[in-house]
Design a protein around this motif. Structure first.
Motif, short mmCIF file in Angstrom:
data_model
loop_
_atom_site.label_atom_id
_atom_site.label_comp_id
_atom_site.label_asym_id
_atom_site.label_seq_id
_atom_site.Cartn_x
_atom_site.Cartn_y
_atom_site.Cartn_z
N GLU A 76 0.86 -1.19 0.00
CA GLU A 76 0.00 0.00 0.00
C GLU A 76 0.89 1.24 0.00
OE1 GLU A 76 -3.22 -0.28 3.06
OE2 GLU A 76 -2.43 -2.30 3.24
N VAL A 77 0.70 2.05 -0.99
CA VAL A 77 1.47 3.30 -1.08
C VAL A 77 0.49 4.42 -0.72
CG1 VAL A 77 2.77 4.83 -2.62
CG2 VAL A 77 3.04 2.36 -2.80
N ASN A 78 0.69 4.99 0.43
CA ASN A 78 -0.30 5.93 0.96
C ASN A 78 0.21 7.37 1.01
OD1 ASN A 78 -2.04 3.79 1.38
ND2 ASN A 78 -1.36 3.46 3.49
N ASN A 79 -0.33 8.16 0.14
CA ASN A 79 -0.10 9.60 0.17
C ASN A 79 1.38 10.01 0.21
OD1 ASN A 79 -1.61 11.87 -0.06
ND2 ASN A 79 -1.76 12.25 2.13
N ILE A 80 2.17 9.36 -0.60
CA ILE A 80 3.62 9.63 -0.61
C ILE A 80 3.90 10.98 -1.28
CG2 ILE A 80 5.81 8.91 -1.70
CD1 ILE A 80 5.15 7.25 0.77
N SER A 81 4.75 11.75 -0.63
CA SER A 81 5.22 13.00 -1.24
C SER A 81 6.71 13.13 -1.01
CB SER A 81 4.50 14.20 -0.64
OG SER A 81 4.85 14.33 0.72
N LYS A 82 7.36 13.87 -1.87
CA LYS A 82 8.80 14.09 -1.73
C LYS A 82 9.14 15.49 -2.23
CE LYS A 82 13.18 12.76 -1.18
NZ LYS A 82 13.75 12.29 0.08
N SER A 83 9.86 16.19 -1.41
CA SER A 83 10.31 17.52 -1.85
C SER A 83 11.75 17.71 -1.43
CB SER A 83 9.44 18.60 -1.21
OG SER A 83 9.51 18.50 0.19
N PHE A 84 12.43 18.61 -2.07
CA PHE A 84 13.79 18.95 -1.67
C PHE A 84 14.03 20.42 -1.95
CE2 PHE A 84 14.12 17.56 -6.07
CZ PHE A 84 14.95 18.51 -6.63
N HIS A 85 15.11 20.93 -1.35
CA HIS A 85 15.42 22.34 -1.55
C HIS A 85 16.27 22.51 -2.81
CE1 HIS A 85 13.57 23.81 2.06
NE2 HIS A 85 14.03 22.72 2.68
N GLY A 86 15.79 23.30 -3.73
CA GLY A 86 16.50 23.54 -4.98
C GLY A 86 17.69 24.46 -4.78
N LEU A 87 18.36 24.78 -5.87
CA LEU A 87 19.57 25.60 -5.81
C LEU A 87 19.29 26.99 -5.22
CD1 LEU A 87 21.36 24.76 -9.18
CD2 LEU A 87 22.08 24.12 -6.87
#
Lengths: 253, 252
Positions: free
Chosen positions: B7-18
């Protein structure tokens, strides 16, 4: 003109050509000159080098200092590899900043300090060569860590490998071919530094033979010892290449 | 046995750009994969190129942590890589300093399965078609050969799910057909669950039981398609074209 992929065969031919040119030019055409010695005099100078300049002891002293120290530095780096691979950015930054400074302060200055601090110790040369070897192997290791392919690490992580296994079996192994290429270059630099160190310190070693031969204005001894040094450096680099091809034969594609 | 294998539940991914600004690359990723008892299951994550499919697979395999959401494997939160979900990266990941056998042994060694080692390794080598190449090193071999090693290394630890990141991206011609046949036949034979990422609609329809559609910038699940494997899945058949049109419509 484009260089051929494998210039070794041509180099051998060139060496033979230079050798014959030297014989013809300095044995028959210019026997008396202040540039290079006569081949026949060089042959005779071997016995003088052996007896008067104590070639065996001095030769072994230099060769021992370079190869024992280099091997010891590599073994120590190998034994602390996990710590070095895991070590934080501060250590990396510190080493790389020292490396940058070394562009402007020649390494022989460290040797001069060591001679000043411990003038009578014969082991100081070993310490000098070891410190340089150790430092550069770590610097090269740190530089190569940036080039480790992340797909190797990611697949190992997903298989359940821990940090220690990844450092030991993936990262360390992955950087070995490049690290050995650096060792070959480092070994060339070590020869120059060791000879200059011996020249300055006046202790045992080929540098000391150069110093004395220069004092006596013995061009044939200088020439002969240069040939011996050249052959030894060549054999040393071949040995490191052999070890690399035997143990770290892979390339990345 | 829980109804859902994954079950893949509400996955998010963010990172800080340059520039220091927060950049969201994955958002609201949701899908479930059922536990299937026979014939295996191939699920494709289909999305345009550069839509962070690789990142998503890394998160599912716990190689990377998500910024939000959770991965549930057989009813339990999956946070640490254990060999239960194995990732095969897009670029060749067989270790060039190990021969075929050593590459597979590496995976077994990690999972303390020494007793069954030899038999298991020989069986897997034979299954992926590498018999006779046990002592060969991968560095001068084709992409197909190196994929087989990575696949064998994944199979040997009996994972619950194998994630394959764009397995056919740089493979062409006969090798491509061989790899597709290998994945499909072993999925059926060993009852595997395989999650593949791809940007190629045709490939996704041909090999999958289910297709999960994902948008790009940020990557977001937008729909799912069940593929009827009883239908003729040759390209240009009516069923194939209708599924393809429906998928393309979903992306518009």
């Amino acid at each position: 003109m484009r260089l051929k992929k494998n210039p070794v065969k041509n180099l051998h031919k060139l060496l033979i050509l230079y050798f014959f040119l030297w014989i013809i030019l300095f044995e028959f055409i210019l026997p008396v000159n202040n540039i290079l010695p006569k081949p026949s005099v060089v042959l005779l100078s071997f016995s003088a080098l052996w007896n008067d300049y104590k070639l065996p002891v001095n030769f072994l002293s230099t060769v021992g200092a370079i190869y024992i120290s280099l091997a010891l530095a590599y073994i120590i780096v190998w034994s602390i590899k996990i710590y070095l691979i895991k070590s934080n950015h501060f250590i990396s930054d510190f080493l790389l900043s020292l490396h940058w400074f070394s562009n402007f302060i020649p390494w022989i200055i460290l040797g001069i300090f060591l001679i000043y601090w411990l003038p009578s110790s014969e082991y100081i040369k070993y310490i000098f060569v070891f410190l340089i070897s150790f430092f550069f192997i770590i610097v090269h290791l740190k530089q190569e860590l940036r080039n480790v392919k992340k797909e190797y690490i990611e697949s190992a992580i997903s298989l359940g490998a821990d940090e220690k296994t990844i450092s030991k079996k993936i990262i360390w192994k992955s950087i070995q071919p490049q690290l050995f290429n650096h060792l070959i270059t480092l070994h060339f630099q070590l020869w120059s530094l060791a000879i200059i160190f011996e020249f300055i310190s006046g202790g045992y070693g080929l540098g000391n033979i150069y110093r004395r031969a220069l004092e006596y204005k013995d061009i044939s001894a200088i020439f002969t010892i240069t040939i011996i040094t050249g052959i030894t450096i060549f054999l040393g680099s071949q040995l490191i290449k052999y070890l690399k091809n035997k143990f770290y034969h892979w390339s990345f594609v | 046995m829980p109804e859902y294998l994954l079950e893949v539940n509400n996955i998010s991914k963010s990172f800080h750009g340059l520039a220091g600004a927060k950049q969201l690359i994955l958002e609201e990723i949701n899908f479930k994969i059922k536990s299937i008892s026979k014939d295996g299951n191939i699920i494709s994550i289909l999305s345009p190129t550069n839509s962070s499919k690789t990142e998503l697979l890394k998160i599912i395999s716990a190689v990377e942590k998500p910024s939000g959401g959770e991965i549930i494997l057989l009813g339990k939160k999956f946070e640490k890589p254990t060999g239960e979900i194995v990732l095969i990266p897009e670029k060749p990941s067989s270790f060039p300093w190990m021969n075929v056998k050593q590459n597979i042994e590496f995976a077994l060694g990690l999972n303390n399965k020494d007793q069954v080692k030899q038999e298991k390794i020989n069986e897997i080598i034979s299954l992926v078609g590498l018999s006779g190449y046990e002592e060969h090193f991968p560095n001068d071999k084709s992409l197909g050969f190196r994929f087989r090693i990575s696949f064998a290394r994944a199979l040997v630890v009996n994972p619950k799910i194998i994630l394959i990141d764009e397995p056919l991206k740089n493979i062409h011609g006969e090798t491509k057909k061989e790899i597709i046949t290998l994945i499909c036949s072993l999925t059926k034979q060993l009852n595997l669950t395989i999650l593949i990422s791809t940007a190629n609609v045709n490939e996704a329809i041909s090999i999958s039981n289910k297709i999960i559609l994902m948008n790009s910038h940020p990557g977001k699940t937008i729909g799912e398609f069940e593929i009827d494997k009883t239908q003729n899945l040759q390209e240009h058949t009516d069923y194939f074209i209708s599924v393809k049109h429906s998928i393309e419509k979903s992306f518009k």
